[in-house]
Design a protein around this motif. Structure first.
Motif, PDB file in Angstrom:
ATOM      1  N   LEU A  85       0.813  -1.218   0.000  1.00  0.00           N
ATOM      2  CA  LEU A  85       0.000   0.000   0.000  1.00  0.00           C
ATOM      3  C   LEU A  85       0.847   1.268   0.000  1.00  0.00           C
ATOM      4  O   LEU A  85       0.416   2.291  -0.534  1.00  0.00           O
ATOM      5  N   VAL A  86       2.029   1.228   0.543  1.00  0.00           N
ATOM      6  CA  VAL A  86       2.863   2.433   0.583  1.00  0.00           C
ATOM      7  C   VAL A  86       3.217   2.899  -0.831  1.00  0.00           C
ATOM      8  O   VAL A  86       2.906   4.043  -1.194  1.00  0.00           O
ATOM      9  N   PRO A  87       3.829   2.081  -1.693  1.00  0.00           N
ATOM     10  CA  PRO A  87       4.085   2.571  -3.053  1.00  0.00           C
ATOM     11  C   PRO A  87       2.805   2.766  -3.862  1.00  0.00           C
ATOM     12  O   PRO A  87       2.722   3.672  -4.693  1.00  0.00           O
ATOM     13  N   THR A  88       1.786   1.936  -3.596  1.00  0.00           N
ATOM     14  CA  THR A  88       0.527   2.092  -4.312  1.00  0.00           C
ATOM     15  C   THR A  88      -0.120   3.429  -3.986  1.00  0.00           C
ATOM     16  O   THR A  88      -0.702   4.071  -4.865  1.00  0.00           O
ATOM     17  N   VAL A  94      -0.632  10.398  -7.463  1.00  0.00           N
ATOM     18  CA  VAL A  94      -0.282  10.993  -8.751  1.00  0.00           C
ATOM     19  C   VAL A  94      -1.483  10.946  -9.692  1.00  0.00           C
ATOM     20  O   VAL A  94      -1.764  11.915 -10.401  1.00  0.00           O
ATOM     21  N   TRP A  95      -2.212   9.835  -9.698  1.00  0.00           N
ATOM     22  CA  TRP A  95      -3.344   9.697 -10.606  1.00  0.00           C
ATOM     23  C   TRP A  95      -4.531  10.571 -10.216  1.00  0.00           C
ATOM     24  O   TRP A  95      -5.212  11.114 -11.083  1.00  0.00           O
ATOM     25  N   PHE A 107      -5.876  13.043   2.740  1.00  0.00           N
ATOM     26  CA  PHE A 107      -6.683  12.489   3.826  1.00  0.00           C
ATOM     27  C   PHE A 107      -7.015  11.026   3.574  1.00  0.00           C
ATOM     28  O   PHE A 107      -6.806  10.168   4.436  1.00  0.00           O
ATOM     29  N   LEU A 108      -7.521  10.713   2.375  1.00  0.00           N
ATOM     30  CA  LEU A 108      -7.929   9.343   2.078  1.00  0.00           C
ATOM     31  C   LEU A 108      -6.749   8.376   2.086  1.00  0.00           C
ATOM     32  O   LEU A 108      -6.863   7.253   2.605  1.00  0.00           O
ATOM     33  N   LEU A 109      -5.629   8.794   1.526  1.00  0.00           N
ATOM     34  CA  LEU A 109      -4.468   7.905   1.492  1.00  0.00           C
ATOM     35  C   LEU A 109      -3.891   7.688   2.887  1.00  0.00           C
ATOM     36  O   LEU A 109      -3.520   6.567   3.242  1.00  0.00           O
TER      37      LEU A 109
END
Length: 157
Positions: A85-88, A94-95, A107-109
């Motif tokens: 999840l960290v790199p994702t 970015v997207w 907030f969501l991430l």
């Protein structure tokens, strides 16, 4: 996960070379001795130096460890999800940051990361809100970095 010093040095060295290469493509500022590529070039050079020192350390060792080994904990889905999840989350930022905006995306991430890493929901929500707002303030107001507003464009300050 255990990465050998040789593999880590190789990856860090390649990243440093890529940073130096990209920094050379940045346009020069007229009338200034120092252009925008100076600091990325220094950082890339530092990464290359660290990579050489790291790889040399592994080459001197009498017995080499495997390039990559996974501990038994990686068999658990939650541990693997947290690792991935960290790199994702960086890719998702970015997207979606342009359309969603920095504050909602941050907030969501952060909330997703906190929940995967077993932070209680009643703690994760306020910390994610505060984190998004503090980071936004630091970058947008103090450092004057233009961050996307996205869905909050109508209330941009």
């Amino acid at each position: 996960m255990k990465i050998s010093n040789l593999l880590a040095g190789l990856l860090i060295g390649l990243a440093g070379i890529a940073i130096i290469w990209y920094a050379q493509t940045l346009p020069l500022m007229p009338g200034q001795d120092v252009g925008p590529g100076m600091f990325p070039t220094l950082i890339g050079a530092g990464l290359v130096i660290c990579a050489v020192l790291l790889a040399r350390r592994d080459l001197r060792a009498p017995a080499r460890s495997p390039w990559l080994s996974f501990p038994p904990e990686f068999r658990h889905a939650r541990t693997l999800a947290g690792f991935l999840l960290v790199p994702t989350s960086l890719i998702l930022y970015v997207w979606f940051s342009e359309s969603l905006g920095f504050i909602p995306a941050a907030f969501l991430l952060q909330l997703a990361l906190y929940l995967v890493f077993r932070v209680r929901l009643r703690t994760a929500i306020p910390v994610a809100i505060a984190g998004a707002l503090v980071i936004h303030f630091l970058f947008y107001k103090l450092l004057e970095v233009p961050l996307p507003w996205g869905i909050l464009d109508s209330i941009a300050w």
